[in-house]
Design a protein around this motif. Structure first.
Motif, PDB file in Angstrom:
ATOM      1  N   SER A 126      16.699  -0.363   9.745  1.00  0.00           N
ATOM      2  CA  SER A 126      16.189   0.192   8.492  1.00  0.00           C
ATOM      3  C   SER A 126      14.735   0.622   8.643  1.00  0.00           C
ATOM      4  N   MET A 127      14.398   1.702   7.941  1.00  0.00           N
ATOM      5  CA  MET A 127      13.008   2.123   7.782  1.00  0.00           C
ATOM      6  C   MET A 127      12.732   2.192   6.290  1.00  0.00           C
ATOM      7  N   VAL A 128      11.681   1.498   5.827  1.00  0.00           N
ATOM      8  CA  VAL A 128      11.434   1.339   4.398  1.00  0.00           C
ATOM      9  C   VAL A 128       9.996   1.709   4.070  1.00  0.00           C
ATOM     10  N   GLN A 129       9.832   2.501   3.001  1.00  0.00           N
ATOM     11  CA  GLN A 129       8.503   2.748   2.449  1.00  0.00           C
ATOM     12  C   GLN A 129       8.259   1.733   1.347  1.00  0.00           C
ATOM     13  N   ASP A 136      -1.895   0.016 -13.316  1.00  0.00           N
ATOM     14  CA  ASP A 136      -1.667  -0.272 -14.737  1.00  0.00           C
ATOM     15  C   ASP A 136      -2.229  -1.630 -15.161  1.00  0.00           C
ATOM     16  N   PHE A 137      -2.747  -2.418 -14.218  1.00  0.00           N
ATOM     17  CA  PHE A 137      -3.341  -3.712 -14.565  1.00  0.00           C
ATOM     18  C   PHE A 137      -4.774  -3.473 -15.049  1.00  0.00           C
ATOM     19  N   LYS A 138      -4.919  -3.053 -16.279  1.00  0.00           N
ATOM     20  CA  LYS A 138      -6.236  -2.712 -16.828  1.00  0.00           C
ATOM     21  C   LYS A 138      -6.757  -3.870 -17.677  1.00  0.00           C
ATOM     22  N   GLY A 139      -8.069  -4.022 -17.699  1.00  0.00           N
ATOM     23  CA  GLY A 139      -8.688  -5.033 -18.536  1.00  0.00           C
ATOM     24  C   GLY A 139      -8.797  -6.395 -17.901  1.00  0.00           C
ATOM     25  N   ASP A 140      -8.350  -6.555 -16.653  1.00  0.00           N
ATOM     26  CA  ASP A 140      -8.463  -7.826 -15.970  1.00  0.00           C
ATOM     27  C   ASP A 140      -9.341  -7.629 -14.742  1.00  0.00           C
ATOM     28  N   PRO A 141     -10.585  -8.147 -14.729  1.00  0.00           N
ATOM     29  CA  PRO A 141     -11.498  -7.915 -13.596  1.00  0.00           C
ATOM     30  C   PRO A 141     -11.033  -8.583 -12.307  1.00  0.00           C
ATOM     31  N   MET A 142     -10.100  -9.523 -12.396  1.00  0.00           N
ATOM     32  CA  MET A 142      -9.620 -10.208 -11.201  1.00  0.00           C
ATOM     33  C   MET A 142      -8.581  -9.392 -10.443  1.00  0.00           C
ATOM     34  N   VAL A 143      -8.060  -8.313 -11.047  1.00  0.00           N
ATOM     35  CA  VAL A 143      -7.009  -7.515 -10.432  1.00  0.00           C
ATOM     36  C   VAL A 143      -7.557  -6.131 -10.114  1.00  0.00           C
ATOM     37  N   GLU A 144      -7.471  -5.734  -8.863  1.00  0.00           N
ATOM     38  CA  GLU A 144      -7.973  -4.436  -8.437  1.00  0.00           C
ATOM     39  C   GLU A 144      -6.939  -3.363  -8.754  1.00  0.00           C
ATOM     40  N   GLN A 145      -7.360  -2.288  -9.445  1.00  0.00           N
ATOM     41  CA  GLN A 145      -6.449  -1.212  -9.804  1.00  0.00           C
ATOM     42  C   GLN A 145      -6.300  -0.260  -8.611  1.00  0.00           C
ATOM     43  N   ILE A 146      -5.363  -0.558  -7.741  1.00  0.00           N
ATOM     44  CA  ILE A 146      -5.164   0.229  -6.537  1.00  0.00           C
ATOM     45  C   ILE A 146      -3.676   0.512  -6.348  1.00  0.00           C
ATOM     46  N   ARG A 147      -3.398   1.482  -5.480  1.00  0.00           N
ATOM     47  CA  ARG A 147      -2.033   1.799  -5.062  1.00  0.00           C
ATOM     48  C   ARG A 147      -1.973   1.701  -3.540  1.00  0.00           C
ATOM     49  N   ILE A 148      -1.097   0.866  -2.999  1.00  0.00           N
ATOM     50  CA  ILE A 148      -0.964   0.651  -1.562  1.00  0.00           C
ATOM     51  C   ILE A 148       0.439   1.067  -1.144  1.00  0.00           C
ATOM     52  N   SER A 149       0.513   1.852  -0.075  1.00  0.00           N
ATOM     53  CA  SER A 149       1.808   2.294   0.428  1.00  0.00           C
ATOM     54  C   SER A 149       1.825   2.162   1.945  1.00  0.00           C
ATOM     55  N   ASP A 150       2.898   1.588   2.482  1.00  0.00           N
ATOM     56  CA  ASP A 150       3.040   1.493   3.929  1.00  0.00           C
ATOM     57  C   ASP A 150       4.525   1.502   4.288  1.00  0.00           C
ATOM     58  N   PHE A 151       4.808   1.482   5.604  1.00  0.00           N
ATOM     59  CA  PHE A 151       6.177   1.492   6.105  1.00  0.00           C
ATOM     60  C   PHE A 151       6.429   0.215   6.908  1.00  0.00           C
ATOM     61  N   TYR A 152       7.677  -0.226   6.890  1.00  0.00           N
ATOM     62  CA  TYR A 152       8.062  -1.304   7.790  1.00  0.00           C
ATOM     63  C   TYR A 152       9.486  -1.065   8.268  1.00  0.00           C
ATOM     64  N   PHE A 153       9.839  -1.743   9.355  1.00  0.00           N
ATOM     65  CA  PHE A 153      11.168  -1.610   9.951  1.00  0.00           C
ATOM     66  C   PHE A 153      11.879  -2.956   9.909  1.00  0.00           C
ATOM     67  N   ASN A 154      13.190  -2.884   9.892  1.00  0.00           N
ATOM     68  CA  ASN A 154      13.975  -4.098   9.757  1.00  0.00           C
ATOM     69  C   ASN A 154      15.303  -3.921  10.484  1.00  0.00           C
TER      70      ASN A 154
END
Length: 321
Positions: A126-129, A136-154
């Motif tokens: 398998s190849m998975v993105q 969407d986690f707004k208003g909470d300073p402990m949560v970083e508003q980011i988008r992370i994307s990577d691939f892995y194999f299985n």
């Protein structure tokens, strides 16, 4: 601080579950064994095209959903080799993954025209993105508003043994996969290996009713969790149509994440000539309930490239009319 620890724990557990490639539900009971076991690729008298759509916790925003499309068949009528392909889209709130899985299977025929007896092996890659969206986690300073994307194999490996109406499968999932922790790269990788053992027996009078009780057992290395399915299917056959219904009960034991859980799943299905349609509903029961909303799934299939049947066997082998 307690809120942050809870959030971190939730992210870790959810990512571990999501990185297990295809989630394991009751799809395999809708003549879709290949979604679970690579050794089922091309195992029957027909090539099988299957499409599923699943929605969990109806009424809950960003609830988990899953769509799959799969096809598997033998290379040719006399070949012992078979191939399979799965496309899937799995979304769970802030996390989603899209994947492509390819399978090679080998079937060793130990029977004859009047006796179905077969040993099978299958290997899936398998190849998975994998994507995490915390924008969407707004208003909470402990949560970083980011988008992370990577691939892995299985990879998954499986074996199957069929004898007349008896069927059995042993599959080891995630043999190449370890969980990653994006929040703390120094955190030790976790083994996500999952061992699955299943067996069933098909019997009855085709002019009246036929039955197929089955069981499935899972063991997850990372948590020590044990999951057991008890299933019962009944079939009524007509000239070009087959009506069937199933009832499945799933119980998890020793879950270190959320405690034990229970699921009851009724399924109704219709096979008409080379077409298959099924509706699945799952309701969680017990002391710990994540949501009052049910889980709904629709499955559609078509059998193609059908060959002459050799002998009586379970429906996963002889699945067309």
């Amino acid at each position: 601080m307690n809120k942050f620890i809870l959030f971190f724990f939730f992210i870790l557990i959810t990512k571990i579950s999501a990185q297990e490639t295809l989630p394991i539900y009751a799809d395999y009971l809708s003549d879709n064994t290949y979604l679970l076991h690579p050794a089922a690729a091309g195992i029957g008298s027909c090539g099988k095209l299957r499409v599923t759509a699943r929605q969990q916790w109806v009424g809950v925003k960003d609830a988990p959903s899953l769509q799959t499309a799969s096809f598997h068949a033998k290379f040719n009528e006399n070949s012992k080799g078979a191939y399979g392909l799965i496309l899937f889209n799995d979304k769970n709130g802030y996390h989603s993954q899209k994947g492509l899985q390819g399978t090679y299977a080998y079937h060793l025929d130990m029977g004859n025209e009047n006796l179905f007896k077969q040993l099978s092996f299958g290997l899936s890659m398998s190849m998975v993105q994998n994507e995490v969206n915390q924008e969407d986690f707004k208003g909470d300073p402990m949560v970083e508003q980011i988008r992370i994307s990577d691939f892995y194999f299985n990879a998954d490996f499986g074996m199957a043994y069929h004898y007349k109406g008896f069927s059995s499968y042993l599959t080891i999932k995630n043999i190449m996969l370890s969980a990653k922790n994006d929040l703390n790269p120094d955190f030790e990788s976790l083994n996500l290996r999952n061992y699955i053992l299943g067996a069933g027996y098909f019997f009855g009078d085709k002019n009246k009713l036929q039955f197929e009780p089955s069981v499935m057992f899972q063991y997850k290395d990372i948590t020590g969790e044990k999951i057991a399915d008890l299933n019962f299917k009944a079939y009524k056959q007509f000239d070009t149509t087959q009506l069937w219904a199933a009832l499945s009960y799933r119980r998890s034991f020793d879950s270190s994440a959320f405690g034990d859980a229970n699921y009851v799943t009724p399924i109704v299905g219709l096979n008409y000539q080379n077409l298959m349609f099924a509706y699945t509903y799952t309701q969680q029961t017990g002391d710990i309930v994540y949501s009052n909303g049910g889980f709904h799934q629709i499955s559609f299939g078509m059998n193609v490239l059908c060959r002459k049947r050799r002998a009586s066997a379970c429906p996963n082998i002889n699945g067309s009319f």
